[in-house]
Each structure stands twice: as C-alpha cells, then as structure tokens.
Motif scaffolding. Structure first.
Motif, PDB file in Angstrom:
ATOM      1  N   LEU A 120       3.690   2.444   3.564  1.00  0.00           N
ATOM      2  CA  LEU A 120       2.768   2.822   2.528  1.00  0.00           C
ATOM      3  C   LEU A 120       1.898   1.937   1.827  1.00  0.00           C
ATOM      4  CD1 LEU A 120       5.427   4.941   0.737  1.00  0.00           C
ATOM      5  CD2 LEU A 120       3.709   5.625   2.451  1.00  0.00           C
ATOM      6  N   LYS A 121       1.878   0.604   2.300  1.00  0.00           N
ATOM      7  CA  LYS A 121       0.922  -0.472   1.796  1.00  0.00           C
ATOM      8  C   LYS A 121       0.952  -0.578   0.175  1.00  0.00           C
ATOM      9  CE  LYS A 121       0.091  -1.189   6.056  1.00  0.00           C
ATOM     10  NZ  LYS A 121       0.621  -2.108   6.823  1.00  0.00           N
ATOM     11  N   ASP A 122       2.152  -0.389  -0.384  1.00  0.00           N
ATOM     12  CA  ASP A 122       2.471  -0.245  -1.755  1.00  0.00           C
ATOM     13  C   ASP A 122       3.112  -1.596  -2.099  1.00  0.00           C
ATOM     14  OD1 ASP A 122       3.147  -0.133  -4.461  1.00  0.00           O
ATOM     15  OD2 ASP A 122       3.549   1.983  -4.308  1.00  0.00           O
ATOM     16  N   TYR A 123       2.381  -2.618  -2.291  1.00  0.00           N
ATOM     17  CA  TYR A 123       2.837  -3.869  -2.459  1.00  0.00           C
ATOM     18  C   TYR A 123       3.677  -4.099  -3.686  1.00  0.00           C
ATOM     19  CZ  TYR A 123      -0.092  -4.673   1.699  1.00  0.00           C
ATOM     20  OH  TYR A 123      -0.561  -4.487   2.884  1.00  0.00           O
ATOM     21  N   PRO A 124       3.051  -3.745  -4.885  1.00  0.00           N
ATOM     22  CA  PRO A 124       3.959  -3.968  -6.115  1.00  0.00           C
ATOM     23  C   PRO A 124       5.359  -3.218  -5.901  1.00  0.00           C
ATOM     24  CG  PRO A 124       1.619  -3.611  -6.512  1.00  0.00           C
ATOM     25  CD  PRO A 124       1.826  -3.101  -5.208  1.00  0.00           C
ATOM     26  N   THR A 125       5.331  -1.973  -5.578  1.00  0.00           N
ATOM     27  CA  THR A 125       6.507  -1.302  -5.322  1.00  0.00           C
ATOM     28  C   THR A 125       7.490  -1.980  -4.248  1.00  0.00           C
ATOM     29  OG1 THR A 125       5.444   0.925  -5.912  1.00  0.00           O
ATOM     30  CG2 THR A 125       7.766   1.113  -5.053  1.00  0.00           C
TER      31      THR A 125
END
Length: 275
Positions: A120-125
């Motif tokens: 998902l390339k959702d780095y903060p999560t």
C-alpha cells in the motif's frame, strides 16, 4: 430439487474434509484429517500444508479458519493475513492481522507493517505497526523499520536509532547495514569500520569483505588478519594466501603477524590451521 441440493452440499463437505490425493505425499496428513474438525493443531497443520506445500490458498483459508474457530489458535491469524495478502485481498488481510495484534501476536503486527510498506506504500502506518511488532517481541521489526527509514525515507537519524536497537538484539543485519549507511550515505569511514566490526562479531561474514577493503590502506596487518580468519568459510587456505600475496602484495612477515593477530580478534570463528 431439495434432494439434489442436499447431495451437492454433502459433496462440498466431503471435498473439504475428506482425504485429498494431493495430501498423500506428505507425512501425518491422514492422521490430521481424522480429527481436524475438533483438533486445532491438526486443522492448522492441514492449512499450513495446503498453504506452503500444495499452494491451494482456498483450502488453506478453510483450515486456518477452522483451527481458529476451535480454540482461537493465534498462529492461524497471522497465516490468514498472509494468505489474503498473497491473494491481494488487503481488506481481509488487514482484518486478520489486526485480530492477531489484538491478542499480542508480534508476527501479525510484522505482517501488517510489511503489507502497508510494500503493497500500500503507506509508510506512516507501516512505521506504526513495525513499532508495534517490536513492542510485541519481534526483534526483526527493528531492522525493517531501520531499512524503511534508511533506503526509502532517507531519514538517517531514525535509521541509525533503529539499526542500533537491532544490534542490541544481536540481529546481525543491523550493524552491517548501519555500516553501509555510514560508508555510502554519510561518508563516515571511522563509524563504518566500527559497525562492520560489530557485524563481524555477530557472525555476519559478508561484513569482513567490506571491512578489509576499508582497513587495507589504514592497517594492512589488521586487514590481512580478517582475511585470514575467513579461511574455511568459503575460502581455502591456498586461495586466501594466493589472494594476499598476489592481489594485495602482502609480504610473508606481515602474513605471519596477521595470522597471530586474527587468533585474538573478537569474532565467532578463528582459523587455527597455521600458515
């Protein structure tokens, strides 16, 4: 009509629970099938066989869910998350990983972090769940978190922090990659040497190659000592000595001194066969 429906349902149930010819090549599967409807371990083992060995994700899901339904078998939660992740059904994967996290399974938190980072390339999560995984005892999460800060986000202070945490947990990829960060990104050779040495101490032999190249022009005897220590670890005595004499042009006196020195190095294995 009702008769045919009942027959179809019966056949489906037989297909799910009866012996599958594909299972016959694997030990213990016949025994697991006999009590898998009431034994969580047997159901889980069948799920794992279908998942990893047969590659039938549908049947893997069935048996992992069966295992969890019997006695809330925690391992099944992480594996269900991983199967749905493989199938790119991220909504279901997240659901099962979170159920695992709710019962403090570090592997589920790690799997969820990887999903958010890689898929998902959702780095903060991803960062959130790597930290959660580490807090639940998954020491590899510190390394993955450091790598995310290092290679993707280029946040070197945070990368250094988490590589050091990984090193404290004796995860030998951590000091190795920290040394690479100091050498390649920060051009800080003294610190690179320091952390390559720590990686070597933890058994990361690839670090020896990098370390010797940095030491060669600073301390030839020490560099040669690390090279000699590699004899028997993928390199023969003959190959090693020819490399030192012909490629590095090391004289015999230095080789003898280096041999004695490597016996005192703080490394897991020394070469004791003489020169």
């Amino acid at each position: 009509m009702i008769k045919y429906i009942l027959l179809a349902l019966l056949l489906i149930n037989i297909n799910l629970n009866a012996s599958d010819i594909r299972l016959e090549r694997y030990a213990n599967t016949k025994t697991w099938l006999q009590d898998a409807d009431s034994n969580a371990d047997s159901a889980y083992n069948l799920g794992y066989t279908y998942d990893v060995k047969i590659k039938d994700k549908k049947q893997a899901i069935y048996w992992y869910k069966k295992a969890y339904s019997i006695d809330k078998k925690v391992e099944a939660l992480n594996n269900l998350g991983a199967v749905y992740n493989d199938l790119k059904n991220y909504k279901e994967a997240i659901k099962w990983y979170k159920l695992g996290i709710n019962v403090e399974d570090g592997y589920s938190a790690m799997g969820l972090a990887l999903l958010y980072e890689e898929n998902l390339k959702d780095y903060p999560t991803a960062i959130k769940y790597y930290k959660k995984a580490y807090s639940l005892g998954h020491i590899g999460a510190a390394y993955n978190l450091a790598m995310l800060y290092h290679t993707t986000l280029k946040e070197y202070p945070n990368a250094i922090k988490w590589y050091k945490i990984g090193t404290d947990n004796k995860f030998n990829e951590s000091p190795y990659n920290l040394a690479l960060l100091y050498e390649d990104n920060l051009k800080d050779i003294p610190n690179a040497i320091k952390w390559y040495k720590k990686a070597v101490k933890l058994g990361h032999y690839k670090a020896i190659n990098n370390l010797t190249l940095l030491l060669k022009n600073k301390d030839l005897t020490l560099a040669t000592a690390y090279v000699i220590a590699e004899i028997g670890n993928g390199y023969t005595k003959k190959e090693t000595l020819e490399y030192l004499r012909n490629d590095w042009k090391v004289d015999e006196e230095t080789i003898k001194k280096a041999y004695k020195l490597q016996l005192k190095l703080d490394i897991p294995k020394h070469y004791k066969g003489g020169i």
